[in-house]
Design a protein around this motif. Structure first.
Motif: not given
Length: 550
Positions: A58-60, A80-82, A185-186
């Motif tokens: 959900s982070m991207n 934050i993503v990885d 998330s979108g």
């Protein structure tokens, strides 16, 4: 026979089946109250699993909002993503072993707390990139404790002969969860801020924690096998280095110092792990399992299946947004139909495997995946939504036939008292498959794009040409708008068309490579995996170990 007689016979048949299932549970030491609520326990485990899967994907979509709000740097965005994926993959084996030794429900619930509390902090309090990085790291630790525990608990809830259906449900949620995270998330980000992505994790985490506490049971290794702490440290170092190199190598460059250090850590860590596991009396991962063709073939099949899933969804998001010009929300919703076969058909696959054997079920599934990717290799810049969706349906349909039986065979190859070892192996190869799929297919696309973008950049100013050559998004979203202002729509349309053709050429290369890999895996599975008649020779029996229920 009269209608009442037929009904009586059917009723007796149902009664006999239930009694047989009950006898199997008693024979394997499963308490009756646990067995009677077994499907409710599966629902609780899948809720916990879904919480982890949603957070991982959900982070991207949330990243742009948090970047503008908190002025996060590019390096902080990457971490934050990885960091979640890195910590998650690196700790799976250790978390599985701790669950076997000290209690799977205990580890599951500690993991849910470690997952939910930092999500709450990030959703309500965090106001810097550093705080979000720490929160995502702790969430990854919690997720590593949750995922193998859910599968281990399911394994100790069902007798061996009844386990396949429950594992099929689990694999359906595990496969669809990544795509659902993007969809959920979108939708949230369309109406609320980036913090809603973290608060979604809080909601699922709280529901899962309460459901686990009320419905689940405690079980542990009754042999009290000591934890291989050195093996855990070596596996953590090796997997952490490998996943970091796979994630960062394609875009940072394989000669960058950080990537080289990660590769060295992976080689040394995994090499020493294999060496140590062959010598310690209580290995975290018993290397003898790889002599079992069911275990080794199924592990390879899960890796390839999630290579397909991870690579497909990574490319799909770019295809929808950059070629079809969908918004982020439209792109997320467009992927939703692809999830349905995985959720709806996975529970039916155990019946197919029981009828024709796992060898032909898994091998056929890999062959279908290869055929789907071959169809995907025909895409071009004019391909519409349904032209993209139908080949992906074929890929997902193939995955449905691979994941449930392959996961079940990995678990079936491991003694029940070491359920965490089997669960961790399944989860680790799954994560590696996703990471490798994204890295390999992404690299092939980048190479294909670089080889074909030259014609589009001919005549452009040096700075604009360099930007267009760097990536397809930079060409479409950066160079094209500026070019339209300077040279007009006709020139811009030609530039975008040539850039799209170059990117689609890379896409075709990637799809052909994926098709070839899946085809090789299908042939390998059909050769190496035992047929239906010989399968029982390689499956652990209930007498090998019975779970201790507390």
């Amino acid at each position: 026979m009269s209608q009442s007689g037929a009904s009586a016979t059917a009723a007796e048949s149902t009664s006999d089946r239930r009694q047989r299932q009950l006898d199997e549970a008693i024979a394997e030491g499963i308490p009756l109250d646990v067995f009677r609520r077994r499907w409710i326990i599966v629902a609780a485990m899948c809720t916990s699993l879904l919480a982890v899967m949603l957070a991982n994907s959900s982070m991207n979509l949330a990243l742009p909002g948090m970047t503008s709000d908190l002025r996060i740097t590019q390096a902080e965005q990457t971490w934050i993503v990885d960091l979640f994926s890195l910590v998650f993959a690196a700790l799976l084996f250790t978390a599985g072993a701790i669950g076997d030794r000290y209690g799977r429900k205990l580890v599951l619930q500690i993991g849910m707390v470690l997952f939910t509390v930092p999500s709450l902090y990030a959703g309500l309090i965090a106001d810097s990139g550093a705080e979000l990085i720490v929160a995502r790291g702790v969430m990854g630790i919690g997720a590593a404790m949750v995922m193998p525990s859910t599968l281990s608990i399911i394994n100790t809830t069902f007798p061996r002969g009844q386990r396949a259906g429950a594992i099929a449900v689990w694999t359906g949620v595990a496969g669809a969860g990544a795509g659902l995270g993007t969809v959920f998330s979108g939708v949230l980000l369309e109406f609320w801020s980036w913090r809603s992505a973290f608060l979604m994790s809080v909601a699922f985490g709280l529901v899962a924690f309460v459901a686990n506490q009320i419905l689940s049971h405690e079980s542990k290794d009754e042999k009290q096998t000591p934890i291989d702490w050195l093996g855990g440290m070596l596996s953590t170092v090796g997997v952490l280095g490998l996943v970091y190199a796979i994630i960062e190598g394609p875009h940072d460059g394989w000669t960058q110092p950080g990537v080289l250090v990660a590769v060295a850590a992976a080689v040394v860590g995994i090499g020493l792990f294999i060496w140590w596991e062959q010598r310690t009396p209580h290995p975290m991962l018993d290397m003898k399992l790889f002599r079992n063709p069911l275990f080794s073939s199924s592990s390879a099949a899960v890796t390839i299946a999630f290579f397909a899933l991870g690579g497909s969804f990574f490319l799909l998001a770019q295809l929808f947004q950059l070629v079809l010009e969908y918004s982020e929300l439209q792109s997320a919703l467009a992927t939703l139909p692809i999830m349905l076969p995985m959720l709806l058909l996975s529970p039916l696959v155990p019946k197919v495997a029981a009828a024709i054997g796992s060898r032909f079920t898994v091998g056929s599934g890999l062959a279908i995946i290869a055929a789907g990717f071959l169809l995907c290799s025909t895409w071009d810049g004019d391909t519409g939504y349904w032209g993209i969706l139908l080949p992906l349906f074929v890929v997902i349909f193939g995955m449905v036939f691979v994941m449930p039986p392959a996961t079940n065979l990995i678990i079936a190859s491991v003694p029940k008292n070491r359920s965490g070892m089997g669960s961790a192996m399944n989860d680790t190869v799954r994560e590696l498959g996703v990471s490798i799929g994204i890295a390999v297919l992404g690299s092939l696309i980048a190479r294909g794009y670089s080889s074909g973008i030259g014609e589009a950049t001919r005549g452009l100013p040096p700075e604009a040409a360099a930007a267009a050559e760097s990536s397809f998004p930079a060409a479409v979203q950066g160079v094209a708008p500026a070019l339209e202002q300077q040279a007009g729509p006709a020139v811009t349309e030609r530039f975008v068309g040539l850039a799209t053709d170059a990117w689609m050429t890379g896409m075709n290369w990637a799809m052909l490579a994926a098709a070839g890999l899946a085809a090789v895996a299908a042939v390998g599975t059909l050769i190496a995996m035992p047929n239906k008649r010989r399968e029982p020779e390689f499956i652990t029996t209930p007498q090998d170990a019975q779970p201790a229920h507390v």
